[in-house]
Design an enzyme around this catalytic site. Structure first.
Site, mmCIF file in Angstrom:
data_model
loop_
_atom_site.group_PDB
_atom_site.id
_atom_site.type_symbol
_atom_site.label_atom_id
_atom_site.label_comp_id
_atom_site.label_asym_id
_atom_site.label_seq_id
_atom_site.Cartn_x
_atom_site.Cartn_y
_atom_site.Cartn_z
ATOM 1 N N ASP A 104 0.814 -1.224 0.000
ATOM 2 C CA ASP A 104 0.000 0.000 0.000
ATOM 3 C C ASP A 104 0.843 1.267 0.000
ATOM 4 O OD1 ASP A 104 1.016 -0.396 2.486
ATOM 5 O OD2 ASP A 104 -0.878 -0.175 3.577
ATOM 6 N N LYS A 154 7.678 1.383 16.724
ATOM 7 C CA LYS A 154 6.775 2.347 17.380
ATOM 8 C C LYS A 154 7.255 2.752 18.780
ATOM 9 C CE LYS A 154 2.778 0.944 14.650
ATOM 10 N NZ LYS A 154 3.249 -0.225 13.938
ATOM 11 N N ASP A 212 2.068 6.117 2.682
ATOM 12 C CA ASP A 212 1.414 4.851 3.028
ATOM 13 C C ASP A 212 -0.075 5.123 2.832
ATOM 14 O OD1 ASP A 212 -0.177 3.121 4.468
ATOM 15 O OD2 ASP A 212 1.014 3.195 6.291
HETATM 16 P P1 GTP Z 1 -4.866 -1.752 8.493
HETATM 17 O O1 GTP Z 1 -5.746 -2.865 8.991
HETATM 18 O O2 GTP Z 1 -5.665 -0.548 8.084
HETATM 19 O O3 GTP Z 1 -3.711 -1.424 9.403
HETATM 20 O O4 GTP Z 1 -4.205 -2.215 7.101
HETATM 21 P P2 GTP Z 1 -3.394 -3.546 6.732
HETATM 22 O O5 GTP Z 1 -4.191 -4.732 7.117
HETATM 23 O O6 GTP Z 1 -3.034 -3.452 5.290
HETATM 24 O O7 GTP Z 1 -2.112 -3.508 7.647
HETATM 25 P P3 GTP Z 1 -0.766 -2.702 7.400
HETATM 26 O O8 GTP Z 1 -1.055 -1.438 6.621
HETATM 27 O O9 GTP Z 1 -0.039 -2.577 8.674
HETATM 28 O O10 GTP Z 1 0.045 -3.742 6.496
HETATM 29 C C1 GTP Z 1 1.184 -3.390 5.750
HETATM 30 C C2 GTP Z 1 1.222 -4.275 4.519
HETATM 31 O O11 GTP Z 1 1.374 -5.637 4.906
HETATM 32 C C3 GTP Z 1 -0.035 -4.173 3.693
HETATM 33 O O12 GTP Z 1 0.356 -4.200 2.344
HETATM 34 C C4 GTP Z 1 -0.817 -5.415 4.086
HETATM 35 O O13 GTP Z 1 -1.609 -5.892 2.999
HETATM 36 C C5 GTP Z 1 0.290 -6.403 4.435
HETATM 37 N N1 GTP Z 1 -0.082 -7.343 5.493
HETATM 38 C C6 GTP Z 1 -0.358 -7.063 6.799
HETATM 39 N N2 GTP Z 1 -0.631 -8.172 7.477
HETATM 40 C C7 GTP Z 1 -0.540 -9.203 6.590
HETATM 41 C C8 GTP Z 1 -0.716 -10.626 6.692
HETATM 42 O O14 GTP Z 1 -1.030 -11.188 7.743
HETATM 43 N N3 GTP Z 1 -0.516 -11.352 5.552
HETATM 44 C C9 GTP Z 1 -0.170 -10.765 4.372
HETATM 45 N N4 GTP Z 1 -0.008 -11.541 3.308
HETATM 46 N N5 GTP Z 1 -0.002 -9.429 4.231
HETATM 47 C C10 GTP Z 1 -0.170 -8.658 5.331
#
Ligand code: GTP
Length: 318
Positions: A104, A154, A212
């Site tokens: 993202d 963090k 982000d």
């Molecule tokens: P929020 O729930 O809004 O925090 O978004 P998010 O679920 O995308 O979490 P975050 O922005 O912290 O994740 C950073 C990146 O890692 C994003 O591109 C997510 O799609 C990916 N990501 C986070 N957790 C996982 C997971 O458990 N598995 C996979 N495959 N990707 C993950």
């Protein structure tokens, strides 16, 4: 060379949009963010490995029979494995040094230069780093001669080791992936990087931009960054102000569009003003002023003489 793109998160901060469209398939300037990322990979990458949990079926459907210039491998997770567990889950498709991206992020990292530094330093891992005023909500590093000496995830305000934060783009040797226990929920930022700091972990600070796009505000910002600085749209049914992108299927009558507006496919608007907003596919509207908002998909905006309030979360109050 392979690139792993982490696209399995729930995208909670972009709900309710992500209830119907998984975050990686939300468009940035009318192209889904994951497709945009794959298309922007330098030519040295021939394969993009998508680590997916939430949104698996949508992702499969999207990439089936679609040519995005690279081989696409979708690696599903039955349970969300976290950032580290997700990349470990892709190990069978990794043949050597691998790039890993948070799916993202919109940024101006020069990946070729980053790879050159990674090779020259014989690094086990290289993290792209971005400088900000208040790093307390991020992963912070202590950097000396490009070596990461410590990694803090963090940190409490006032205890940060520097203003350099982890920008979610990594180059990793296979041995780092091998360090991650398989089939477990592991955060690369919390569980792995602090352990290897001072031992082969390097930083690659970059300038330019880093967004982000995971919150409503930053999702809008990322869209406008992808538009660039040029006015890119014209339409016989609208007066265009500043940078805009209007999909070719859009029908407009007597509208004012821009500055900073992205209008998605099959949108129909009449007598509307759209500023600093993203209108997703299939929206219909009459007599509306839309500002600083994400609208849609498939939403109908009707004329109302009262003031219409649209929040950055896309909630509409009549
Ligand atoms: P929020 O729930 O809004 O925090 O978004 P998010 O679920 O995308 O979490 P975050 O922005 O912290 O994740 C950073 C990146 O890692 C994003 O591109 C997510 O799609 C990916 N990501 C986070 N957790 C996982 C997971 O458990 N598995 C996979 N495959 N990707 C993950």
């Amino acid at each position: 060379m392979e690139a792993i793109i982490l696209v399995g998160g729930f995208g909670t901060r972009l709900r309710p949009l992500t209830y119907t469209i998984p975050k990686p398939l939300l468009p940035l300037a009318n192209i889904p963010m994951v497709e945009r990322m794959v298309r922007n990979l330098p030519t040295i990458f021939d394969t993009a490995i998508l680590a997916v949990n939430y949104g698996l079926e949508e992702m499969k459907n999207y990439f089936e029979n679609r040519n995005v210039g690279k081989k696409i491998i979708i690696v599903p997770e039955e349970e969300p494995l976290g950032t580290g567990g997700a990349m470990r889950n892709c190990i069978n498709h990794v043949t050597g040094t691998v790039a890993v991206f948070n799916g993202d992020v919109v940024n101006s990292i020069n990946l070729e230069e980053m790879l050159e530094q990674h090779i020259n330093k014989k690094a086990k891992g290289t993290l792209a780093l971005w400088e900000i005023d208040d790093p307390s909500r991020f992963g912070v590093v202590e950097l000396k001669n490009n070596k990461i000496l410590q990694f803090q995830e963090k940190p409490e305000k006032g205890t940060e080791l520097s203003n350099l934060i982890n920008a979610g783009t990594y180059l990793l040797e296979r041995e780092i992936l091998e360090m991650i226990p398989p089939n477990q929920k592991i955060s690369i930022e919390r569980d792995i990087y602090p352990k290897i700091a001072g031992n082969g972990l390097y930083g690659f600070p970059f300038k330019g931009h880093f967004i982000d796009s995971g919150t409503p505000k930053s999702y809008l910002e990322a869209n406008f960054k992808c538009l660039g600085n040029d006015g890119t749209a014209s339409h016989p049914g609208a007066s265009i102000r500043g940078s805009c992108l209007i999909h070719k299927s859009v029908r407009l009558i007597d509208c004012i569009i821009g500055p900073n507006a992205v209008i998605g496919p099959d949108v129909k608007l009449e007598k509307c003003v759209i500023r600093n907003s993203v209108i997703l596919s299939g929206v219909e509207g009459y007599g509306c002023v839309v500002e600083d908002s994400i609208i849609g998909p498939e939403i109908s905006l009707k004329e109302d003489k009262k003031q219409i309030l649209i929040s950055p979360e896309g909630e509409i109050t009549f």
